[in-house]
Design a protein around this motif. Structure first.
Motif, PDB file in Angstrom:
ATOM      1  N   VAL A  88       0.459  -0.704  -0.238  1.00  0.00           N
ATOM      2  CA  VAL A  88      -0.259  -0.186   0.496  1.00  0.00           C
ATOM      3  C   VAL A  88       0.484   1.273  -0.414  1.00  0.00           C
ATOM      4  N   LEU A  89       1.894   1.814   0.718  1.00  0.00           N
ATOM      5  CA  LEU A  89       2.711   2.258   0.770  1.00  0.00           C
ATOM      6  C   LEU A  89       3.415   2.647  -0.702  1.00  0.00           C
ATOM      7  N   GLY A  90       3.686   1.660  -1.057  1.00  0.00           N
ATOM      8  CA  GLY A  90       4.615   1.715  -2.607  1.00  0.00           C
ATOM      9  C   GLY A  90       3.490   2.621  -3.864  1.00  0.00           C
ATOM     10  N   VAL A  91       2.431   1.453  -3.875  1.00  0.00           N
ATOM     11  CA  VAL A  91       1.294   2.378  -4.628  1.00  0.00           C
ATOM     12  C   VAL A  91       0.541   3.417  -4.012  1.00  0.00           C
ATOM     13  N   THR A  92       0.549   4.160  -2.602  1.00  0.00           N
ATOM     14  CA  THR A  92       0.457   5.501  -2.785  1.00  0.00           C
ATOM     15  C   THR A  92       1.292   6.208  -3.432  1.00  0.00           C
ATOM     16  N   LEU A  93       2.631   6.123  -2.919  1.00  0.00           N
ATOM     17  CA  LEU A  93       3.819   6.657  -3.143  1.00  0.00           C
ATOM     18  C   LEU A  93       4.171   7.243  -4.584  1.00  0.00           C
ATOM     19  N   VAL A  94       3.771   5.989  -4.809  1.00  0.00           N
ATOM     20  CA  VAL A  94       4.338   5.651  -6.943  1.00  0.00           C
ATOM     21  C   VAL A  94       2.863   7.132  -7.690  1.00  0.00           C
ATOM     22  N   ALA A  95       1.806   6.671  -6.787  1.00  0.00           N
ATOM     23  CA  ALA A  95       0.913   7.221  -7.603  1.00  0.00           C
ATOM     24  C   ALA A  95       0.625   8.559  -7.175  1.00  0.00           C
ATOM     25  N   VAL A  96       0.935   9.510  -6.190  1.00  0.00           N
ATOM     26  CA  VAL A  96       1.231  10.533  -5.120  1.00  0.00           C
ATOM     27  C   VAL A  96       2.762  11.391  -6.185  1.00  0.00           C
ATOM     28  N   SER A  97       3.748  10.613  -5.942  1.00  0.00           N
ATOM     29  CA  SER A  97       4.400  10.815  -7.342  1.00  0.00           C
ATOM     30  C   SER A  97       4.955  11.052  -8.406  1.00  0.00           C
ATOM     31  N   THR A  98       3.949  10.049  -9.153  1.00  0.00           N
ATOM     32  CA  THR A  98       3.128  10.554 -10.857  1.00  0.00           C
ATOM     33  C   THR A  98       2.009  11.739 -10.878  1.00  0.00           C
ATOM     34  N   TYR A  99       1.346  11.767  -9.664  1.00  0.00           N
ATOM     35  CA  TYR A  99       0.731  13.662  -9.580  1.00  0.00           C
ATOM     36  C   TYR A  99       1.180  14.268  -9.731  1.00  0.00           C
ATOM     37  N   ALA A 100       2.606  14.537  -8.779  1.00  0.00           N
ATOM     38  CA  ALA A 100       3.189  15.936  -8.458  1.00  0.00           C
ATOM     39  C   ALA A 100       4.157  16.070  -9.853  1.00  0.00           C
ATOM     40  N   LEU A 101       4.442  14.619 -10.375  1.00  0.00           N
ATOM     41  CA  LEU A 101       5.748  14.833 -11.620  1.00  0.00           C
ATOM     42  C   LEU A 101       4.745  15.466 -12.626  1.00  0.00           C
ATOM     43  N   LEU A 102       3.706  14.966 -12.855  1.00  0.00           N
ATOM     44  CA  LEU A 102       2.638  15.320 -14.251  1.00  0.00           C
ATOM     45  C   LEU A 102       2.347  16.761 -13.868  1.00  0.00           C
ATOM     46  N   ALA A 103       2.705  17.520 -12.773  1.00  0.00           N
ATOM     47  CA  ALA A 103       2.509  18.796 -12.442  1.00  0.00           C
ATOM     48  C   ALA A 103       3.146  19.442 -12.778  1.00  0.00           C
ATOM     49  N   LEU A 104       4.212  19.244 -12.839  1.00  0.00           N
ATOM     50  CA  LEU A 104       5.428  19.282 -12.701  1.00  0.00           C
ATOM     51  C   LEU A 104       6.500  19.983 -14.115  1.00  0.00           C
ATOM     52  N   THR A 105       5.832  18.713 -15.181  1.00  0.00           N
ATOM     53  CA  THR A 105       6.458  18.586 -16.818  1.00  0.00           C
ATOM     54  C   THR A 105       5.486  18.365 -16.894  1.00  0.00           C
ATOM     55  N   PRO A 106       5.591  19.057 -18.949  1.00  0.00           N
ATOM     56  CA  PRO A 106       4.918  18.508 -18.834  1.00  0.00           C
ATOM     57  C   PRO A 106       4.282  16.944 -20.079  1.00  0.00           C
ATOM     58  N   HIS A 107       5.381  15.698 -19.644  1.00  0.00           N
ATOM     59  CA  HIS A 107       5.113  14.629 -20.515  1.00  0.00           C
ATOM     60  C   HIS A 107       3.498  13.871 -20.053  1.00  0.00           C
ATOM     61  N   GLY A 108       3.391  13.138 -20.773  1.00  0.00           N
ATOM     62  CA  GLY A 108       2.698  11.801 -20.046  1.00  0.00           C
ATOM     63  C   GLY A 108       2.718  10.916 -19.653  1.00  0.00           C
ATOM     64  N   LEU A 109       1.302  10.796 -19.370  1.00  0.00           N
ATOM     65  CA  LEU A 109       1.456   9.644 -17.998  1.00  0.00           C
ATOM     66  C   LEU A 109       1.910   8.852 -18.423  1.00  0.00           C
TER      67      LEU A 109
END
Length: 450
Positions: free
Chosen positions: A360-381
């Motif tokens: 659960v920690l791994g999935v949560t960390l990946v999900a939150v970090s993916t959201y943050a990096l999507l907000a910080l960069t113009p790259h796709g999902l």
């Protein structure tokens, strides 16, 4: 040096804190060396951003880079990177324990507890013997890998002996420790048809990523599977399953892709697909152009990187043992069984909670970090998710966007590599300064689930 490990443990209250602090200190020292002008080919400081990120990637045995390793870093810088990968692969506390043993011949209780936290051994009485075996085994495997690679570079590619030896040793260290650093800008793509290079690197990565307790048990009882522990059975079985499944999926998906497997002959396709299935387990090299793979192959790679390799090895991810035990937990729940049994052994409830927590920690960390990096960069999902899981799983593979995610993105990826190396549960334990014991039990109430 004799009192290094005990001194660290006296400063911090929990062994996990020592592990986390040890890796942080190693990253800081590595960055201090890489920021020196002598560490670059141009004799100009690389700057703290590149130095810290590269040091974190090396110590956390990941392999993500902001600059090309061979052209940007000097021999001094490359040696520092290899040394950091060696330290990160063996583990800070493992090395500290060995140094304490060499100097004093003794190992105190606090140091043994710290080494146990790093090596994931099941009995503190085995720590001293196991740690020494880990170091000797690692050096022997690296020497054997370096010998094969050196011979191949010397005989097959006409490299001078000195250069061939340097290439062999460097890639032996980074392969066995799952670091993924290569001295060519295309990683190992130029060797896609060379079984001597591909299979040797893959073998080193597999052995290093299985986990030292599993390797040692296999060495003792490889002819007697019935005597294997649950750890070894899950690790070997799940690893084999993922390797076969990954190889087949890459073959099916990329068989006709003109930018990856398409131009290769049948036998080479199988070898390249196998190599590509091994590397997401945390090794980080590639013989196919990751950026040109189909999105479906990226998804397969994402899943393999997230699972990672064996416990107490050089690989990252949530570990194949966690994934395997999670499958047994789900299967027991689906069958309505009150206990989780693996073979003729019952899985303790505390272990089950750890499995669920890590996942659960791994999935949560990946999900939150993916959201943050999507907000910080113009790259796709697809690309961002791939990058995030690669950092968390310390896999080191990339679709090519690592250098283009900005300073905030680099900080995020560095933090993910750090967490991925020491483990979510270890980091959580390190942050928990005090352990609370509840002295009472509350009334039970059933809640609707699903």
């Amino acid at each position: 040096m004799m009192r290094a490990a005990p001194a660290l443990l006296a400063r911090f209250g929990h062994p996990a804190q020592v592990v986390a602090a040890g890796f942080a200190v190693a990253i800081g020292l590595g960055a201090a060396l890489l920021v020196l002008p002598v560490a670059t080919t141009e004799g100009v400081s690389a700057g703290w951003a590149a130095a810290v990120f590269t040091a974190a990637s090396a110590v956390c045995v990941t392999g993500l880079v902001l600059v090309d390793t061979e052209s940007h870093w000097s021999v001094f810088g490359e040696v520092v990177i290899a040394a950091l990968a060696q330290v990160g692969g063996l583990g800070i506390m493992t090395l500290a324990t060995v140094f304490t043993l060499l100097v004093s011949g003794r190992l105190g209780l606090r140091a043994r507890i710290a080494a146990q936290a790093e090596t994931k051994t099941l009995s503190m009485s085995d720590v001293r013997r196991l740690v020494l075996k880990v170091v000797v085994f690692s050096l022997v495997c690296e020497a054997a890998t370096a010998a094969v690679l050196t011979g191949r570079f010397l005989a097959g590619y006409g490299e001078p002996f000195g250069r061939a030896l340097y290439l062999g040793v460097f890639h032996a260290v980074t392969a066995f420790n799952s670091a993924g650093f290569a001295l060519w800008p295309d990683s190992l793509m130029r060797f896609v048809t060379d079984p001597w290079i591909c299979l040797t690197v893959a073998a080193a990565a597999v052995v290093g990523g299985l986990g030292f307790p599993v390797v040692f048990e296999l060495a003792r009882h490889w002819r007697q599977p019935r005597r294997w522990t649950v750890l070894t059975r899950i690790t070997v079985g799940t690893s084999a399953f993922l390797l076969v499944l990954g190889t087949l999926l890459f073959l099916v998906t990329e068989w006709r892709n003109p930018a990856t497997l398409g131009p290769l002959d049948g036998g080479t396709k199988v070898m390249a697909a196998f190599f590509t299935a091994v590397m997401p387990r945390s090794a980080g090299f590639n013989v196919l152009d990751i950026a040109q793979m189909y999105p479906s192959s990226w998804l397969v790679t994402d899943l393999l990187m997230f699972v990672g390799g064996g416990s107490a090895g050089t690989a990252g991810g949530i570990k194949v043992t966690t994934f395997g035990m999670l499958a047994f937990i789900v299967w027991a729940e689906l069958r309505g069984e009150s206990r989780v049994n693996i073979g003729r052994r019952r899985l303790p409830e505390a272990t089950q909670r750890q499995v669920v927590t890590i996942t659960v920690l791994g999935v949560t960390l990946v999900a939150v970090s993916t959201y943050a990096l999507l907000a910080l960069t113009p790259h796709g999902l697809d690309q961002v998710l791939f990058e995030v899981i690669s950092a968390f799983g310390t896999a080191g593979l990339s679709t090519g966007i690592t250098a283009d995610v900005g300073v905030a993105g680099h900080v995020l990826l560095a933090v993910l590599m750090f967490i991925g190396r020491i483990g979510p549960l270890t980091l959580g334990s390190a942050l928990a300064l005090n352990r609370r014991t509840r002295r009472y039990e509350l009334p039970e109430e059933r809640v609707i689930v699903g």
